[in-house]
Motif scaffolding. Structure first.
Motif, PDB file in Angstrom:
ATOM      1  N   LEU A 280      -5.537  10.822 -27.516  1.00  0.00           N
ATOM      2  CA  LEU A 280      -6.475  10.442 -28.582  1.00  0.00           C
ATOM      3  C   LEU A 280      -7.553   9.481 -28.080  1.00  0.00           C
ATOM      4  O   LEU A 280      -8.714   9.568 -28.494  1.00  0.00           O
ATOM      5  N   THR A 281      -7.187   8.576 -27.192  1.00  0.00           N
ATOM      6  CA  THR A 281      -8.161   7.643 -26.628  1.00  0.00           C
ATOM      7  C   THR A 281      -9.208   8.383 -25.815  1.00  0.00           C
ATOM      8  O   THR A 281     -10.417   8.115 -25.931  1.00  0.00           O
ATOM      9  N   ILE A 282      -8.782   9.337 -25.001  1.00  0.00           N
ATOM     10  CA  ILE A 282      -9.733  10.126 -24.208  1.00  0.00           C
ATOM     11  C   ILE A 282     -10.654  10.924 -25.134  1.00  0.00           C
ATOM     12  O   ILE A 282     -11.863  10.994 -24.912  1.00  0.00           O
TER      13      ILE A 282
ATOM     14  N   LEU B 195     -16.212  11.588 -27.559  1.00  0.00           N
ATOM     15  CA  LEU B 195     -17.121  11.809 -28.693  1.00  0.00           C
ATOM     16  C   LEU B 195     -18.493  11.193 -28.455  1.00  0.00           C
ATOM     17  O   LEU B 195     -19.502  11.694 -28.952  1.00  0.00           O
ATOM     18  N   PHE B 196     -18.566  10.113 -27.678  1.00  0.00           N
ATOM     19  CA  PHE B 196     -19.863   9.512 -27.358  1.00  0.00           C
ATOM     20  C   PHE B 196     -20.767  10.537 -26.675  1.00  0.00           C
ATOM     21  O   PHE B 196     -21.954  10.644 -26.981  1.00  0.00           O
ATOM     22  N   PHE B 197     -20.181  11.302 -25.754  1.00  0.00           N
ATOM     23  CA  PHE B 197     -20.968  12.302 -25.047  1.00  0.00           C
ATOM     24  C   PHE B 197     -21.416  13.421 -25.981  1.00  0.00           C
ATOM     25  O   PHE B 197     -22.515  13.968 -25.828  1.00  0.00           O
ATOM     26  N   LEU B 198     -20.591  13.758 -26.956  1.00  0.00           N
ATOM     27  CA  LEU B 198     -20.986  14.763 -27.933  1.00  0.00           C
ATOM     28  C   LEU B 198     -22.193  14.285 -28.740  1.00  0.00           C
ATOM     29  O   LEU B 198     -23.161  15.030 -28.937  1.00  0.00           O
ATOM     30  N   PHE B 199     -22.160  13.049 -29.192  1.00  0.00           N
ATOM     31  CA  PHE B 199     -23.267  12.523 -29.982  1.00  0.00           C
ATOM     32  C   PHE B 199     -24.543  12.421 -29.158  1.00  0.00           C
ATOM     33  O   PHE B 199     -25.645  12.698 -29.649  1.00  0.00           O
TER      34      PHE B 199
ATOM     35  N   THR C 175     -25.272  14.356 -26.643  1.00  0.00           N
ATOM     36  CA  THR C 175     -25.720  15.732 -26.454  1.00  0.00           C
ATOM     37  C   THR C 175     -26.457  16.243 -27.687  1.00  0.00           C
ATOM     38  O   THR C 175     -27.521  16.876 -27.566  1.00  0.00           O
ATOM     39  N   VAL C 176     -25.924  15.977 -28.868  1.00  0.00           N
ATOM     40  CA  VAL C 176     -26.588  16.403 -30.110  1.00  0.00           C
ATOM     41  C   VAL C 176     -27.959  15.748 -30.224  1.00  0.00           C
ATOM     42  O   VAL C 176     -28.958  16.405 -30.579  1.00  0.00           O
ATOM     43  N   ALA C 177     -28.046  14.457 -29.905  1.00  0.00           N
ATOM     44  CA  ALA C 177     -29.335  13.755 -29.975  1.00  0.00           C
ATOM     45  C   ALA C 177     -30.328  14.327 -28.973  1.00  0.00           C
ATOM     46  O   ALA C 177     -31.520  14.493 -29.281  1.00  0.00           O
ATOM     47  N   GLU C 178     -29.881  14.676 -27.779  1.00  0.00           N
ATOM     48  CA  GLU C 178     -30.774  15.247 -26.771  1.00  0.00           C
ATOM     49  C   GLU C 178     -31.234  16.652 -27.165  1.00  0.00           C
ATOM     50  O   GLU C 178     -32.371  17.048 -26.891  1.00  0.00           O
ATOM     51  N   VAL C 179     -30.351  17.425 -27.816  1.00  0.00           N
ATOM     52  CA  VAL C 179     -30.762  18.751 -28.285  1.00  0.00           C
ATOM     53  C   VAL C 179     -31.815  18.608 -29.376  1.00  0.00           C
ATOM     54  O   VAL C 179     -32.804  19.360 -29.406  1.00  0.00           O
ATOM     55  N   LEU C 180     -31.651  17.655 -30.280  1.00  0.00           N
ATOM     56  CA  LEU C 180     -32.671  17.411 -31.304  1.00  0.00           C
ATOM     57  C   LEU C 180     -33.975  16.933 -30.679  1.00  0.00           C
ATOM     58  O   LEU C 180     -35.069  17.184 -31.212  1.00  0.00           O
ATOM     59  N   ALA C 181     -33.879  16.268 -29.529  1.00  0.00           N
ATOM     60  CA  ALA C 181     -35.080  15.755 -28.853  1.00  0.00           C
ATOM     61  C   ALA C 181     -35.919  16.889 -28.256  1.00  0.00           C
ATOM     62  O   ALA C 181     -37.063  16.652 -27.858  1.00  0.00           O
ATOM     63  N   ILE C 182     -35.383  18.096 -28.230  1.00  0.00           N
ATOM     64  CA  ILE C 182     -36.183  19.243 -27.770  1.00  0.00           C
ATOM     65  C   ILE C 182     -37.316  19.499 -28.759  1.00  0.00           C
ATOM     66  O   ILE C 182     -38.446  19.781 -28.357  1.00  0.00           O
ATOM     67  N   TRP C 183     -37.026  19.376 -30.057  1.00  0.00           N
ATOM     68  CA  TRP C 183     -38.020  19.654 -31.084  1.00  0.00           C
ATOM     69  C   TRP C 183     -38.661  18.400 -31.649  1.00  0.00           C
ATOM     70  O   TRP C 183     -39.738  18.472 -32.223  1.00  0.00           O
TER      71      TRP C 183
END
Length: 141
Positions: free
Chosen positions: A90-92, A97-101, A103-111
């Protein structure tokens, strides 16, 4: 003994520490599993028979309690070991999850501009946390 030499290790020296062999539990007198020579029933009084039956019952009961304690101890150890691995997993997961967030922010940064992508992700996280707090407050009422 000469100076600078070590004494031989014997099996009678006390052992301590985590890897030391644990002492076996104290022996409980066992109920005989093979027939033993019993006195003739005609020669034995009722009191002696009751006393013998009570002794065997007591021995059997103590043996069963010792067995139950050993089984419970073994199961608790297995449960603790399993829960430790579960907490590590669970700790891992939580830290990944930080990397997921990101990644989502960087994908939104495309547009959108990069600051807008990270702002949207942050807003969604805050809204999710607020909804969880509200749900827990309503559930506790």
């Amino acid at each position: 003994m000469r100076r600078g030499t070590m004494s031989p290790v014997t099996g009678t020296q006390p052992r301590s520490g985590r890897h030391a062999k644990q002492e076996p539990p104290p022996a409980v007198p066992a109920v005989p599993l093979s027939p033993v020579e019993l006195p003739q029933l005609a020669d034995v009084s009722l009191g002696e028979l009751v006393r013998e039956a009570a002794t065997h019952f007591s021995t059997l009961f103590r043996s069963e309690v010792e067995l139950a304690k050993a089984e419970v101890t073994r199961e608790v150890r297995k449960g603790v070991k399993g829960s430790i691995f579960f907490v590590v997993a669970l700790t891992i997961l939580l830290f990944s999850l930080f990397f997921l967030f990101i990644t989502v922010a960087e994908v939104l940064a495309i547009w959108l501009p990069q600051w807008a992508g990270f702002g949207i992700v942050f807003g969604l996280m805050v809204a999710t946390a607020a909804a969880s707090v509200l749900s827990s407050y309503n559930a506790s009422r």
